[in-house]
Design a protein around this motif. Sequence first.
Motif, PDB file in Angstrom:
ATOM      1  N   LEU A 158      -2.164 -21.654 -38.781  1.00  0.00           N
ATOM      2  CA  LEU A 158      -2.606 -20.315 -38.378  1.00  0.00           C
ATOM      3  C   LEU A 158      -3.687 -20.475 -37.330  1.00  0.00           C
ATOM      4  CD1 LEU A 158      -2.833 -17.205 -38.610  1.00  0.00           C
ATOM      5  CD2 LEU A 158      -4.544 -17.577 -40.409  1.00  0.00           C
ATOM      6  N   LEU A 159      -3.505 -19.827 -36.169  1.00  0.00           N
ATOM      7  CA  LEU A 159      -4.490 -19.857 -35.091  1.00  0.00           C
ATOM      8  C   LEU A 159      -4.863 -18.416 -34.778  1.00  0.00           C
ATOM      9  CD1 LEU A 159      -5.999 -21.673 -33.050  1.00  0.00           C
ATOM     10  CD2 LEU A 159      -4.036 -21.463 -31.531  1.00  0.00           C
ATOM     11  N   LYS A 160      -6.068 -18.012 -35.190  1.00  0.00           N
ATOM     12  CA  LYS A 160      -6.433 -16.601 -35.042  1.00  0.00           C
ATOM     13  C   LYS A 160      -7.919 -16.437 -34.761  1.00  0.00           C
ATOM     14  CE  LYS A 160      -6.068 -12.033 -37.227  1.00  0.00           C
ATOM     15  NZ  LYS A 160      -5.375 -11.436 -36.063  1.00  0.00           N
ATOM     16  N   GLY A 161      -8.240 -15.529 -33.833  1.00  0.00           N
ATOM     17  CA  GLY A 161      -9.624 -15.201 -33.516  1.00  0.00           C
ATOM     18  C   GLY A 161      -9.666 -14.057 -32.523  1.00  0.00           C
ATOM     19  N   SER A 162     -10.845 -13.565 -32.249  1.00  0.00           N
ATOM     20  CA  SER A 162     -10.990 -12.488 -31.271  1.00  0.00           C
ATOM     21  C   SER A 162     -10.637 -12.988 -29.877  1.00  0.00           C
ATOM     22  CB  SER A 162     -12.412 -11.927 -31.280  1.00  0.00           C
ATOM     23  OG  SER A 162     -12.561 -10.980 -32.310  1.00  0.00           O
ATOM     24  N   ARG A 163     -10.226 -12.058 -29.025  1.00  0.00           N
ATOM     25  CA  ARG A 163      -9.763 -12.398 -27.682  1.00  0.00           C
ATOM     26  C   ARG A 163     -10.802 -13.230 -26.934  1.00  0.00           C
ATOM     27  NH1 ARG A 163      -7.530 -13.982 -24.057  1.00  0.00           N
ATOM     28  NH2 ARG A 163      -6.740 -15.054 -25.861  1.00  0.00           N
ATOM     29  N   GLY A 164     -12.065 -12.876 -27.118  1.00  0.00           N
ATOM     30  CA  GLY A 164     -13.123 -13.566 -26.404  1.00  0.00           C
ATOM     31  C   GLY A 164     -13.293 -15.021 -26.788  1.00  0.00           C
ATOM     32  N   MET A 165     -12.706 -15.430 -27.908  1.00  0.00           N
ATOM     33  CA  MET A 165     -12.795 -16.826 -28.324  1.00  0.00           C
ATOM     34  C   MET A 165     -11.826 -17.712 -27.540  1.00  0.00           C
ATOM     35  SD  MET A 165     -15.204 -17.156 -30.452  1.00  0.00           S
ATOM     36  CE  MET A 165     -14.869 -18.836 -30.972  1.00  0.00           C
TER      37      MET A 165
END
Length: 433
Positions: free
Chosen positions: A417-424
């Motif tokens: 799973l690869l997930k984070g806010s766009r800014g990351m």
Amino acid sequence: MTAIDSLYQHYLKHRIICTDTRNITDNCLFFALKGDNFDANTFAEKALTSGAAYAIIDNLAYKTSNRCILVPDVLSTLQELAAYHRSKLNIPVIGLTGSNGKTTTKELINAVLSEKYKTFATKGNLNNHIGVPLSLLSLTEETEIAVIEMGANHQKEIEFLCSMAQPTHGLITNVGMAHLDGFGGFEGVKKGKAELYAYLKQHLGYAFIYRNSPYLLEMSATADLDKVVYYGAAQSDSISGKLAKTDPFLEISWNKDSSSYQTTTNLTGSYNFENIMAAIAVGSFFEVSPEQINEGLSGYQPKNNRSQITKTENNTVVCDFYNANPSSMSAALKNISLLNAPKKTVIIGDMFELGNESTEQHKIIADEAAQLNVCTLILIGKEFYALKDKLNANFFSTPAEAADFLKANAIKDNLVLLKGSRGMALEQLLPLL
């Protein structure tokens, strides 16, 4: 003839709108918008020499010819022109907002409606005070139904976007812990999103409501809506459904009146159930046949790194790094725990725009992630890094530091799973997976 009438006559002859001189096309209208670090008035002459028919400007100093149309404010004029154009079109417009799942739901609805109608749907995420008018000005006389996505991070934004899009139908996917800083907390999120319901109430429009969400039921009751189409898991709804399969892709068993149907999708994550059901409900309302609905749903391929399964040379990666907030992050962690795989890795990055609740929400998500039975847990960003002494995981301040770790510790044969806010910008890690 008013100024907007006059500009509209130019628009009818030059239907392509450009706001960037790098994308000028012959005979377009160039709107010289201002940004934090630029003033496109300075590019008006370049736009004209590159092929634009007219340049709409708001600085007299750059009016170099009669092909420069001077207005009081370029952005307001763009918005006014879009609303004026929308008012000329006697078509259904579905306004769509929500904390999570907006774009996926929009694309699913578009896929279903396109089986029967000439449908326009917001391109990408052009869903703000600039994107919505650009979307509306893309509508033509051939368009039979439009799906307009509306994003917001402050109250009164949805109300304003509705004044332009003038939706006849509306749908709020859900409300969650997103943009808490701008909205002023979760109650502010609910109030801001409910502005769509208020518009529909005032203009006698239809609302599609997911009955399994107590928040949406509360918000719609407060708005005292007159025209409602319910959908969800309850058999009492005219459109109901249930998950028939979740691993790796969702299959839905759904009912319309007294008949049952089954559809397969290319989506992962049980949280997409409500998005799929929304598309079924909208399609059914507009008399798309069940067979066409299923065709549209099964043909939709997720993209733009939203619930998108990507097979790399070494791993299977759930690419969900377009954006993140506590609600969507929790749902993604739950989904990865349910998927069947011998080895799993979770890589998550900071969630932005959470205001005073940021520290607490990151701790909650980190705790959830730590409970998972995974081979490797990687948390990235300053908010997560502040928890490094409290949890057993791999913490990194930046994606670059995480990249160095991945280069030295290759992950293979994992479900990731690869997930984070766009800014990351977590997409930079995908080549290492």
